[in-house]
Scaffold this active site. Structure first.
Site, PDB file in Angstrom:
ATOM      1  N   SER A 100     -12.729   8.566  -4.469  1.00  0.00           N
ATOM      2  CA  SER A 100     -13.449   8.198  -3.238  1.00  0.00           C
ATOM      3  C   SER A 100     -14.636   9.086  -2.900  1.00  0.00           C
ATOM      4  O   SER A 100     -15.460   8.715  -2.078  1.00  0.00           O
ATOM      5  CB  SER A 100     -12.491   8.262  -2.052  1.00  0.00           C
ATOM      6  OG  SER A 100     -12.040   6.973  -1.755  1.00  0.00           O
ATOM      7  N   VAL A 109      -8.306  10.367  -3.966  1.00  0.00           N
ATOM      8  CA  VAL A 109      -6.879  10.296  -4.315  1.00  0.00           C
ATOM      9  C   VAL A 109      -6.488  11.092  -5.555  1.00  0.00           C
ATOM     10  O   VAL A 109      -5.307  11.309  -5.794  1.00  0.00           O
ATOM     11  CB  VAL A 109      -6.373   8.846  -4.527  1.00  0.00           C
ATOM     12  CG1 VAL A 109      -6.150   8.140  -3.223  1.00  0.00           C
ATOM     13  CG2 VAL A 109      -7.250   8.085  -5.465  1.00  0.00           C
ATOM     14  N   TYR A 123     -17.574  -0.379  -8.838  1.00  0.00           N
ATOM     15  CA  TYR A 123     -16.764   0.506  -7.988  1.00  0.00           C
ATOM     16  C   TYR A 123     -15.709   1.256  -8.814  1.00  0.00           C
ATOM     17  O   TYR A 123     -15.543   2.469  -8.681  1.00  0.00           O
ATOM     18  CB  TYR A 123     -16.123  -0.324  -6.873  1.00  0.00           C
ATOM     19  CG  TYR A 123     -15.171   0.465  -6.021  1.00  0.00           C
ATOM     20  CD1 TYR A 123     -15.644   1.389  -5.089  1.00  0.00           C
ATOM     21  CD2 TYR A 123     -13.789   0.316  -6.156  1.00  0.00           C
ATOM     22  CE1 TYR A 123     -14.767   2.143  -4.325  1.00  0.00           C
ATOM     23  CE2 TYR A 123     -12.910   1.063  -5.392  1.00  0.00           C
ATOM     24  CZ  TYR A 123     -13.408   1.971  -4.480  1.00  0.00           C
ATOM     25  OH  TYR A 123     -12.541   2.722  -3.723  1.00  0.00           O
ATOM     26  N   TYR A 177      -9.850  10.592   5.343  1.00  0.00           N
ATOM     27  CA  TYR A 177      -8.888   9.523   5.660  1.00  0.00           C
ATOM     28  C   TYR A 177      -8.488   9.623   7.138  1.00  0.00           C
ATOM     29  O   TYR A 177      -9.316   9.952   7.975  1.00  0.00           O
ATOM     30  CB  TYR A 177      -7.668   9.592   4.726  1.00  0.00           C
ATOM     31  CG  TYR A 177      -8.037   9.534   3.256  1.00  0.00           C
ATOM     32  CD1 TYR A 177      -8.676   8.420   2.728  1.00  0.00           C
ATOM     33  CD2 TYR A 177      -7.765  10.587   2.393  1.00  0.00           C
ATOM     34  CE1 TYR A 177      -9.017   8.366   1.379  1.00  0.00           C
ATOM     35  CE2 TYR A 177      -8.091  10.526   1.044  1.00  0.00           C
ATOM     36  CZ  TYR A 177      -8.725   9.413   0.550  1.00  0.00           C
ATOM     37  OH  TYR A 177      -9.065   9.353  -0.769  1.00  0.00           O
ATOM     38  N   LYS A 199     -17.963   7.611  -3.047  1.00  0.00           N
ATOM     39  CA  LYS A 199     -18.489   6.724  -1.997  1.00  0.00           C
ATOM     40  C   LYS A 199     -19.634   7.377  -1.235  1.00  0.00           C
ATOM     41  O   LYS A 199     -20.559   6.699  -0.785  1.00  0.00           O
ATOM     42  CB  LYS A 199     -17.368   6.343  -1.016  1.00  0.00           C
ATOM     43  CG  LYS A 199     -16.257   5.513  -1.650  1.00  0.00           C
ATOM     44  CD  LYS A 199     -15.069   5.418  -0.700  1.00  0.00           C
ATOM     45  CE  LYS A 199     -13.942   4.580  -1.282  1.00  0.00           C
ATOM     46  NZ  LYS A 199     -12.715   4.658  -0.484  1.00  0.00           N
TER      47      LYS A 199
HETATM   48  N1  GLU Z   1     -10.383   4.176  -6.694  1.00  0.00           N
HETATM   49  C1  GLU Z   1      -9.565   4.428  -5.552  1.00  0.00           C
HETATM   50  C2  GLU Z   1      -9.234   3.145  -4.787  1.00  0.00           C
HETATM   51  O1  GLU Z   1     -10.085   2.413  -4.424  1.00  0.00           O
HETATM   52  C3  GLU Z   1     -10.242   5.424  -4.674  1.00  0.00           C
HETATM   53  C4  GLU Z   1      -9.423   5.752  -3.500  1.00  0.00           C
HETATM   54  C5  GLU Z   1      -9.638   7.105  -2.923  1.00  0.00           C
HETATM   55  O2  GLU Z   1      -9.919   8.080  -3.619  1.00  0.00           O
HETATM   56  O3  GLU Z   1      -9.525   7.177  -1.698  1.00  0.00           O
HETATM   57  O4  GLU Z   1      -8.119   2.858  -4.560  1.00  0.00           O
END
Ligand code: GLU
Length: 331
Positions: free
Chosen positions: A77, A274, A204, A256, A80
């Site tokens: 994530s 994650v 993604y 989060y 992002k």
């Molecule tokens: N590739 C993961 C997902 O979309 C990233 C989630 C994350 O790191 O928060 O589930």
């Protein structure tokens, strides 16, 4: 009792800082047993539960690292933040913000709830999956590789080399991620995707599978701390207004559902993923006393055992401790 927590008011010496950090890492490493590695992307379950590492790189050239410093892990994530920056650079801030909002959700990063109950279905922010998928769909290019080219160029400018996609992780997520597909269909229905759903998901999953190290995260953090400018050459890598907004997103939505508490108790922009990575940005600060990294620094952390909110359980405690000891908070 954490050792080495004495006031650092006196002469600041790199060797001392290293000793403090070694001590803190040793202490917090024991807490990795209380967390769990992510397993909903099957390959992530293979991570070393007990790993914990930190890298801190200052604008003044001081670099401290400790613990599991050499591991490569996937950015997940944290990507992002970077695709949001790239989309803003390619498409303009105003346009990107017309498609993705800047509000925290209070829901899980991959929740579908808001897409179902709010009208219009505009994604809440670029750091939840609905917003991140929308942003990935906006990147220029017709294929996932073309779309990610500008991200790789940006990364190379920040970390000094072109990182690789971990193909096994990419395939592991691609073959299992039904929830992201579901989010994609909601976005299609609301007319938020600017590329074919398949290409958007591929982009993604690939961006999440880019392999990095804690040093790379610290370097990215340092560029953001320096308002988007290269700390060595002063070349503009990211326009200041975009870097500013990315940091605001990290501060309000980056950790989060612990983002509020993290802002309150740690007080610096950060984004976790994650796989157990945390990217943290310490902007320059004004203090009466001499403290480490007053000119700003970037911090990278890796600790794959996660807490209930999905943040590195030991990493977040370590970061909080470092921030409190060195008075890193913005507030
Ligand atoms: N590739 C993961 C997902 O979309 C990233 C989630 C994350 O790191 O928060 O589930």
């Amino acid at each position: 009792m954490v050792q080495g927590s004495a006031n650092l008011n006196t002469e600041i010496n790199e060797k001392w800082l290293q000793e403090y950090v070694d001590n803190w890492v040793g202490f917090f490493k024991k807490q990795t047993v209380d967390g769990e590695v992510a397993s909903y992307i099957p390959i992530l379950a293979e991570a070393d539960q007990e790993a914990l590492g930190i890298s801190i790189i200052g604008k003044n050239g001081v670099a401290i690292k400790s613990g599991n410093t050499e591991e490569k892990f996937t950015i997940q994530s944290i990507s992002k933040v970077l695709t949001f920056i790239v989309a803003c650079m390619e498409r303009g801030l105003a346009y990107v913000l017309s498609r993705v909002d800047v509000e925290p959700t209070g829901e899980a990063f991959n929740s579908i709830m808001h897409l179902e109950i709010t009208q219009p279905k505009k994604p809440f922010n670029p750091l939840v999956n609905s917003g991140a998928l929308t942003v990935s769909s906006m990147l220029e290019g017709k294929t996932s590789d073309r779309k990610l080219e500008a991200l790789f160029i940006l990364l190379e400018k920040m970390i000094g080399y072109r990182p690789q996609i971990n193909v096994e992780t990419y395939e592991s997520e691609r073959d299992t991620s039904m929830r992201n597909r579901a989010i994609g269909y909601y976005l299609l229905e609301g007319d938020y995707l600017e590329s074919d759903l398949g290409i958007t998901l591929e982009t993604y999953f690939k961006q999440c599978s880019i392999e990095i190290t804690i040093d790379d995260l610290a370097r990215i953090g340092l560029v953001l701390s320096n308002d988007g400018y290269d700390p060595d050459t002063n070349e503009e890598i990211i326009p200041r207004a975009i870097s500013r907004l990315a940091k605001a997103m990290m501060l309000t939505c980056g950790m989060y559902n612990a983002s509020g508490k993290f802002a309150a108790y740690v007080g610096i922009p950060a984004k976790s993923g994650v796989s157990g990575g945390i990217l943290a940005v310490v902007p320059p600060r004004v203090r009466d006393e001499e403290l480490p990294f007053l000119e700003g620094c970037g911090i990278g952390i890796y600790g794959p055992a996660l807490d209930n909110q999905g943040n590195s359980i030991a990493g977040i405690k370590l970061l909080r401790h470092v921030a409190n000891q060195w008075d890193l908070s913005l507030f």
